[in-house]
Design a protein around this motif. Structure first.
Motif, PDB file in Angstrom:
ATOM      1  N   GLU A 206       0.828  -1.208   0.000  1.00 59.19           N
ATOM      2  CA  GLU A 206       0.000   0.000   0.000  1.00 59.19           C
ATOM      3  C   GLU A 206       0.864   1.260   0.000  1.00 59.19           C
ATOM      4  N   ALA A 207       1.899   1.268   0.831  1.00 56.25           N
ATOM      5  CA  ALA A 207       2.785   2.428   0.884  1.00 56.25           C
ATOM      6  C   ALA A 207       3.531   2.598  -0.432  1.00 56.25           C
ATOM      7  N   ARG A 208       3.934   1.484  -1.026  1.00 57.92           N
ATOM      8  CA  ARG A 208       4.651   1.549  -2.300  1.00 57.92           C
ATOM      9  C   ARG A 208       3.765   2.141  -3.395  1.00 57.92           C
ATOM     10  N   ARG A 209       2.508   1.692  -3.459  1.00 59.78           N
ATOM     11  CA  ARG A 209       1.579   2.220  -4.460  1.00 59.78           C
ATOM     12  C   ARG A 209       1.333   3.716  -4.244  1.00 59.78           C
ATOM     13  N   ALA A 210       1.188   4.119  -2.978  1.00 55.86           N
ATOM     14  CA  ALA A 210       0.939   5.529  -2.675  1.00 55.86           C
ATOM     15  C   ALA A 210       2.115   6.392  -3.100  1.00 55.86           C
ATOM     16  N   LEU A 211       3.323   5.962  -2.776  1.00 56.21           N
ATOM     17  CA  LEU A 211       4.512   6.748  -3.107  1.00 56.21           C
ATOM     18  C   LEU A 211       4.716   6.821  -4.613  1.00 56.21           C
ATOM     19  N   LYS A 212       4.534   5.703  -5.304  1.00 55.98           N
ATOM     20  CA  LYS A 212       4.674   5.700  -6.763  1.00 55.98           C
ATOM     21  C   LYS A 212       3.650   6.626  -7.419  1.00 55.98           C
ATOM     22  N   SER A 213       2.421   6.585  -6.924  1.00 54.10           N
ATOM     23  CA  SER A 213       1.368   7.424  -7.489  1.00 54.10           C
ATOM     24  C   SER A 213       1.698   8.900  -7.337  1.00 54.10           C
ATOM     25  N   VAL A 214       2.229   9.279  -6.183  1.00 51.49           N
ATOM     26  CA  VAL A 214       2.552  10.689  -5.935  1.00 51.49           C
ATOM     27  C   VAL A 214       3.703  11.142  -6.830  1.00 51.49           C
ATOM     28  N   ILE A 215       4.774  10.350  -6.893  1.00 47.47           N
ATOM     29  CA  ILE A 215       5.916  10.727  -7.735  1.00 47.47           C
ATOM     30  C   ILE A 215       5.485  10.810  -9.195  1.00 47.47           C
ATOM     31  N   LYS A 216       4.731   9.819  -9.631  1.00 45.85           N
ATOM     32  CA  LYS A 216       4.352   9.713 -11.047  1.00 45.85           C
ATOM     33  C   LYS A 216       3.350  10.779 -11.463  1.00 45.85           C
ATOM     34  N   SER A 217       2.291  10.943 -10.696  1.00 46.25           N
ATOM     35  CA  SER A 217       1.179  11.791 -11.129  1.00 46.25           C
ATOM     36  C   SER A 217       1.248  13.223 -10.643  1.00 46.25           C
ATOM     37  N   ASP A 218       1.903  13.458  -9.508  1.00 50.82           N
ATOM     38  CA  ASP A 218       1.855  14.789  -8.903  1.00 50.82           C
ATOM     39  C   ASP A 218       3.154  15.561  -9.001  1.00 50.82           C
ATOM     40  N   VAL A 219       4.233  14.906  -9.428  1.00 52.25           N
ATOM     41  CA  VAL A 219       5.517  15.600  -9.459  1.00 52.25           C
ATOM     42  C   VAL A 219       6.127  15.614 -10.854  1.00 52.25           C
ATOM     43  N   VAL A 220       6.243  14.456 -11.513  1.00 53.03           N
ATOM     44  CA  VAL A 220       6.993  14.399 -12.779  1.00 53.03           C
ATOM     45  C   VAL A 220       6.110  14.253 -14.008  1.00 53.03           C
ATOM     46  N   TYR A 221       4.794  14.261 -13.852  1.00 55.72           N
ATOM     47  CA  TYR A 221       3.915  14.163 -15.014  1.00 55.72           C
ATOM     48  C   TYR A 221       4.033  15.447 -15.831  1.00 55.72           C
ATOM     49  N   PRO A 222       4.058  15.356 -17.173  1.00 54.86           N
ATOM     50  CA  PRO A 222       4.296  16.561 -17.993  1.00 54.86           C
ATOM     51  C   PRO A 222       3.370  17.738 -17.687  1.00 54.86           C
ATOM     52  N   VAL A 223       2.081  17.470 -17.450  1.00 54.82           N
ATOM     53  CA  VAL A 223       1.156  18.596 -17.247  1.00 54.82           C
ATOM     54  C   VAL A 223       1.364  19.284 -15.900  1.00 54.82           C
ATOM     55  N   THR A 224       2.174  18.688 -15.019  1.00 54.47           N
ATOM     56  CA  THR A 224       2.447  19.329 -13.728  1.00 54.47           C
ATOM     57  C   THR A 224       3.758  20.102 -13.750  1.00 54.47           C
ATOM     58  N   MET A 225       4.520  19.997 -14.831  1.00 55.98           N
ATOM     59  CA  MET A 225       5.806  20.696 -14.887  1.00 55.98           C
ATOM     60  C   MET A 225       5.591  22.198 -15.010  1.00 55.98           C
ATOM     61  N   GLY A 226       6.595  22.932 -14.567  1.00 54.31           N
ATOM     62  CA  GLY A 226       6.522  24.383 -14.643  1.00 54.31           C
ATOM     63  C   GLY A 226       5.859  25.029 -13.445  1.00 54.31           C
ATOM     64  N   ARG A 227       5.364  24.231 -12.509  1.00 55.54           N
ATOM     65  CA  ARG A 227       4.774  24.823 -11.308  1.00 55.54           C
ATOM     66  C   ARG A 227       5.873  25.315 -10.376  1.00 55.54           C
ATOM     67  N   LYS A 228       5.533  26.224  -9.505  1.00 54.22           N
ATOM     68  CA  LYS A 228       6.473  26.643  -8.481  1.00 54.22           C
ATOM     69  C   LYS A 228       6.745  25.458  -7.569  1.00 54.22           C
ATOM     70  N   ARG A 229       7.989  25.361  -7.102  1.00 52.43           N
ATOM     71  CA  ARG A 229       8.386  24.193  -6.320  1.00 52.43           C
ATOM     72  C   ARG A 229       7.581  24.056  -5.037  1.00 52.43           C
ATOM     73  N   ASN A 230       7.269  25.167  -4.401  1.00 55.93           N
ATOM     74  CA  ASN A 230       6.516  25.041  -3.149  1.00 55.93           C
ATOM     75  C   ASN A 230       5.120  24.473  -3.398  1.00 55.93           C
ATOM     76  N   VAL A 231       4.535  24.762  -4.570  1.00 58.50           N
ATOM     77  CA  VAL A 231       3.230  24.202  -4.922  1.00 58.50           C
ATOM     78  C   VAL A 231       3.361  22.701  -5.145  1.00 58.50           C
ATOM     79  N   ALA A 232       4.399  22.292  -5.890  1.00 60.60           N
ATOM     80  CA  ALA A 232       4.613  20.864  -6.156  1.00 60.60           C
ATOM     81  C   ALA A 232       4.857  20.096  -4.858  1.00 60.60           C
TER      82      ALA A 232
END
Length: 387
Positions: free
Chosen positions: A165-191
Motif C-alpha cells: 500500500e505504501a509503495r503504491r501511494a509513493l509511486k502514485s505521488v511521484i508519477k502523477s503529482d511531481v513528474v507528469y508533464p502537465v504538472t511541470m513548470g509549477r512553483k516548487r513550493n506548490v509541487a
C-alpha cells in the motif's frame, strides 16, 4: 498517427462489445459494491471528523459514478474515441466508456484480454522531448526499477520497501503529482505541498497513518514532498521542464523530435500546428509527449494489420498501454503472438531512443500455454510479466 489510431479503435464490432458487457454485468456490479464498502472503511482511518466526512462523501460519489458508468455500458453500442486540439492522444467519448473504468472493472470486462503497459513511458520519452537528462538516461539504461530508484534517492526507501500500500501511494505521488508533464513548470513550493497532501491522504486512507507520522519530517527537517522534488533524477527533470517552458515562451514554438513545428498562438513563422489562445508552454510540452506516445501506439495498430484482424485486436487504448484480444482460433500460439508484438514495440521504442519496454500487467492463463513447439524453448513469457 492520431487519426489512424482513432479510426481503428472506432471500428469495433458493436455486437461483440454488447455480448461482453452483458456477460460481465453481474460481476461488475458486485465489484462496485465491494469497492464502495472498502472505500467507506478507508474513510474511518481519518481521525479528523471533517476529513472523515469528506472521505465518506467521496466514497459515495465514487460508488454512484461507477454505477452510472457501468450501467451506461449496456446502452453504449461501440466505444468511441474523440480528439482534442490540445493533445495528440485519443480520448474516451461519452460518460460511459471502458477507458474510464478503474483497473479492477477493466479486468472483469476484459478478462480474456492481455493488459500491456509501457513502463514509465513519459519518463523514457523525456530525454527525447526535453533533451539531455544524463541522470535519468543512465537510470533508464541500467534497467533498474526506476520508481524504486527515485524513492531511494529521495530518502524514502524505507517507505517504499515497507508494504504494497505504501509503495503504491509513493509511486502514485511521484508519477502523477511531481513528474507528469502537465504538472511541470509549477512553483516548487506548490509541487511539494501537493505531493505532501496526496501522500498523506493515500497513506491514511489505506490505514498507514503511522507510516505518515514516521516520514512527515526527515532527520534534516524536510517534508516528503521536498525530499521527492530534491531527489537527483526528479530535480534534473524539473529543471529541464522549467528550461523548456522558458525557451518555448521566448521563441513562441518548439520542434517535435518526430518532425514538425508546434507554435503558441501569435507565432508569426511557419508551423505545422498552432495552439489555441490561452494555451501556453505547458500545453505545448504535453502535446510533444503525446505525439511520441501516439507514434508508438500507431505502430501497434499497423502490426495488428500485418498479422491480420483474425489474429489479434486492440480492445482498449490508453496513452501508455492497451488491452489485446486474441480470437479463439488464434490462441493456440497466443504466447508466441504476444512475444512477437512485444519484440515489435521494443524495436519502435529503441528507434526513438526510449529506454523502456512493453510489460504485461495481466495475462490470461491461455497465453502461458500458447506456445508452438518451434518457439516454446526460446521464449519465457514470465520475463515480460509484472510481479
Amino acid at each position: 498517427a492520431t487519426l489512424e489510431v482513432q479510426q481503428y479503435m472506432n471500428a469495433f464490432d458493436p455486437n461483440a462489445f454488447s455480448r461482453r458487457v452483458n456477460q460481465s454485468f453481474g460481476p461488475l456490479m458486485r465489484e462496485v459494491a465491494l469497492r464502495g464498502e472498502a472505500a467507506r472503511q478507508s474513510a474511518g482511518h481519518f481521525s479528523c471528523p471533517l476529513e472523515q466526512r469528506e472521505a465518506l462523501e467521496a466514497a459515495e460519489r465514487g460508488r454512484e459514478a461507477d454505477t452510472r458508468r457501468i450501467g451506461g455500458l449496456v446502452q453504449l453500442g461501440t466505444p468511441q474515441y474523440g480528439l482534442s486540439p490540445r493533445s495528440a492522444r485519443i480520448f474516451p467519448r461519452g460518460g460511459s466508456h471502458p477507458g474510464l473504468l478503474a483497473r479492477p472493472y477493466r479486468r472483469i470486462l476484459l478478462a480474456d484480454c492481455a493488459e500491456l503497459d509501457m513502463r514509465h513511458l513519459y519518463l523514457a520519452l523525456s530525454p527525447l522531448v526535453l533533451g539531455g537528462l544524463p541522470l535519468l538516461s543512465a537510470a533508464l539504461a541500467s534497467g533498474e526499477p526506476l520508481w524504486q530508484h527515485i524513492a531511494e534517492q529521495a530518502g524514502l526507501g524505507a517507505l517504499w520497501h515497507g508494504n504494497a500500500e505504501a509503495r503504491r501511494a509513493l509511486k502514485s505521488v511521484i508519477k502523477s503529482d511531481v513528474v507528469y508533464p502537465v504538472t511541470m513548470g509549477r512553483k516548487r513550493n506548490v509541487a511539494r505541498a501537493e505531493a505532501n497532501r496526496r501522500l498523506r491522504s493515500l497513506l491514511i486512507s489505506s490505514g498507514r497513518e503511522r507510516q505518515w507520522e514516521q516520514i512527515r519530517r526527515s532527520p534534516g527537517g524536510l517534508s516528503p514532498g521536498r525530499q521527492i522534488c530534491d531527489a537527483a533524477i526528479v530535480a534534473e527533470l524539473l529543471r529541464a521542464g522549467d528550461a523548456f517552458m522558458r525557451r518555448a515562451e521566448r521563441a513562441g514554438y518548439a520542434d517535435s523530435p518526430l518532425g514538425g513545428r508546434i507554435a503558441l498562438h501569435g507565432y508569426r513563422g511557419a508551423a505545422d500546428h498552432v495552439l489555441s489562445p490561452g494555451d501556453g508552454p505547458r500545453t505545448l510540452l504535453s502535446l510533444l509527449y503525446s505525439l511520441a506516445e501516439m507514434h508508438v501506439l500507431r505502430s501497434v495498430v499497423r502490426y495488428q494489420h500485418e498479422v491480420g484482424p483474425g489474429v489479434m485486436r486492440i480492445m482498449l487504448a490508453q496513452h501508455d498501454g492497451f488491452s489485446l484480444f486474441l480470437p479463439e482460433a488464434a490462441r493456440r500460439c497466443a504466447g508466441c503472438r504476444l512475444l512477437g508484438l512485444v519484440d515489435h514495440v521494443s524495436s519502435v521504442l529503441a528507434e526513438l531512443g526510449a529506454h523502456t519496454s512493453l510489460s504485461c500487467a495481466y495475462v490470461p492463463d491461455f497465453y502461458r500455454k500458447g506456445y508452438c513447439r518451434r518457439c516454446a524453448s526460446g521464449h519465457a513469457l514470465e520475463s515480460i510479466c509484472e510481479v
